[in-house]
Design a protein around this motif. Structure first.
Motif, short mmCIF file in Angstrom:
data_model
loop_
_atom_site.label_atom_id
_atom_site.label_comp_id
_atom_site.label_asym_id
_atom_site.label_seq_id
_atom_site.Cartn_x
_atom_site.Cartn_y
_atom_site.Cartn_z
N GLN A 94 9.40 -19.71 46.88
CA GLN A 94 8.20 -19.92 46.78
C GLN A 94 6.83 -18.44 46.68
O GLN A 94 6.70 -17.74 46.61
N TRP A 95 6.23 -19.28 46.23
CA TRP A 95 5.35 -18.33 45.00
C TRP A 95 3.77 -18.52 45.94
O TRP A 95 3.74 -18.96 47.37
N PRO A 96 3.46 -17.50 45.80
CA PRO A 96 2.23 -16.88 46.03
C PRO A 96 0.98 -17.84 47.58
O PRO A 96 0.58 -18.78 46.52
N SER A 97 1.19 -17.72 48.28
CA SER A 97 0.84 -19.53 48.55
C SER A 97 -1.06 -19.50 48.85
O SER A 97 -1.69 -20.07 48.46
N TRP A 177 7.77 -11.78 41.02
CA TRP A 177 7.19 -12.08 41.93
C TRP A 177 8.74 -12.98 42.22
O TRP A 177 9.40 -12.91 43.43
N TRP A 181 11.34 -12.24 45.32
CA TRP A 181 11.97 -13.51 46.50
C TRP A 181 13.48 -13.65 46.06
O TRP A 181 13.49 -13.70 47.35
N GLY A 196 12.94 -12.21 49.30
CA GLY A 196 12.17 -13.59 49.61
C GLY A 196 12.81 -14.71 51.05
O GLY A 196 12.57 -14.89 51.92
N THR A 202 8.57 -10.47 53.84
CA THR A 202 7.39 -11.44 54.45
C THR A 202 6.81 -11.28 52.69
O THR A 202 6.31 -10.35 51.61
N GLU A 203 5.67 -12.54 52.40
CA GLU A 203 5.20 -12.90 51.33
C GLU A 203 3.99 -11.34 51.22
O GLU A 203 4.15 -11.24 49.33
N ARG A 207 4.06 -9.53 47.55
CA ARG A 207 3.11 -9.35 46.86
C ARG A 207 2.74 -7.58 47.32
O ARG A 207 2.39 -6.79 45.49
#
Length: 222
Positions: A94-97, A177, A181, A196, A202-203, A207
């Motif tokens: 899941q990439w940074p939202s 990242w 993750w 992750g 958490t996201e 980060r």
């Protein structure tokens, strides 16, 4: 005074394992037989308490199952299977939202040096630590660190990241990242926790850890 009593179910499972080993000493038990016995021992020996759920010990996915079987057989995972596992895990990242890869390295350092979380004595409302120090060196000033993983000292500096906002840094930001993750996206049977992917961090925490590794001002890159 209450006396300690043996776990009869676990003892019986252990006895069965020993008998199976002795009976099949010429060829040894199959991986499936060992898996079944191990599952019985774990279920008999562990219990859910607090936030520590026994299913976290017994549950597994295809990635862990394939790597465990390869390890038990003493043979490396074949290249085709390893590639398939890596591709499946890469798709799960899941990439940074918000598109932001780099957080506060100071918070990332605190997360990396924190080994708490997910045990029965921990509070589910508190954030978990990354436990990074247990496997990696991150700062030359550290006098105690694990060596299961490579040193991360100068991680960003050695990779030429002098400005995390530059176009040149994009590939390294994405790799770092993704590695934090879900490390198995890059190495099918990596020993590194899928921080992750498994909900350990958490996201926002991921980060901050990326910031620790890549920010030129971080002690990692001094």
């Amino acid at each position: 005074m209450k006396k300690n009593t043996p776990n009869l179910a676990a003892s019986a499972a252990l006895a069965l394992m020993v008998a199976l080993l002795l009976a099949g000493c010429a060829s040894g038990p199959t991986v499936a037989e060992l898996d079944a016995l191990t599952d019985r021992i774990v279920k008999a020996s562990f219990r859910t308490q607090g936030i520590a759920n026994v299913e976290r010990v017994t549950a597994t996915d295809e990635t862990n199952r394939a790597c465990s079987e390869a390890d038990a057989s003493g043979q490396r995972l074949d290249e085709k299977k390893a590639k398939a596992i890596e591709e499946a895990n890469f798709k799960s990242i899941q990439w940074p939202s918000d598109g932001k890869f780099v957080g506060d390295w100071r918070q990332g350092e605190a997360i990396a040096q924190n080994g708490r979380g997910l045990t029965w004595t921990d509070d589910a409302k508190m954030a978990n630590g990354g436990n990074c120090y247990n496997c990696h060196q991150m700062d030359k000033k550290e006098i105690s660190y694990g060596t299961i993983g490579p040193s991360l000292y100068n991680f960003g500096k050695l990779r030429g990241v002098t400005d995390v906002n530059s176009p040149e840094a994009k590939a390294m930001l994405e790799y770092t990242w993704g590695k934090v993750w879900n490390a198995k996206a890059y190495n099918a049977c990596s020993n590194m926790p899928r921080a992750g992917h498994m909900g350990i961090l958490t996201e926002e925490q991921v980060r901050h850890v990326v910031g620790l590794l890549l920010d030129p001002k971080s002690p990692v890159n001094q």
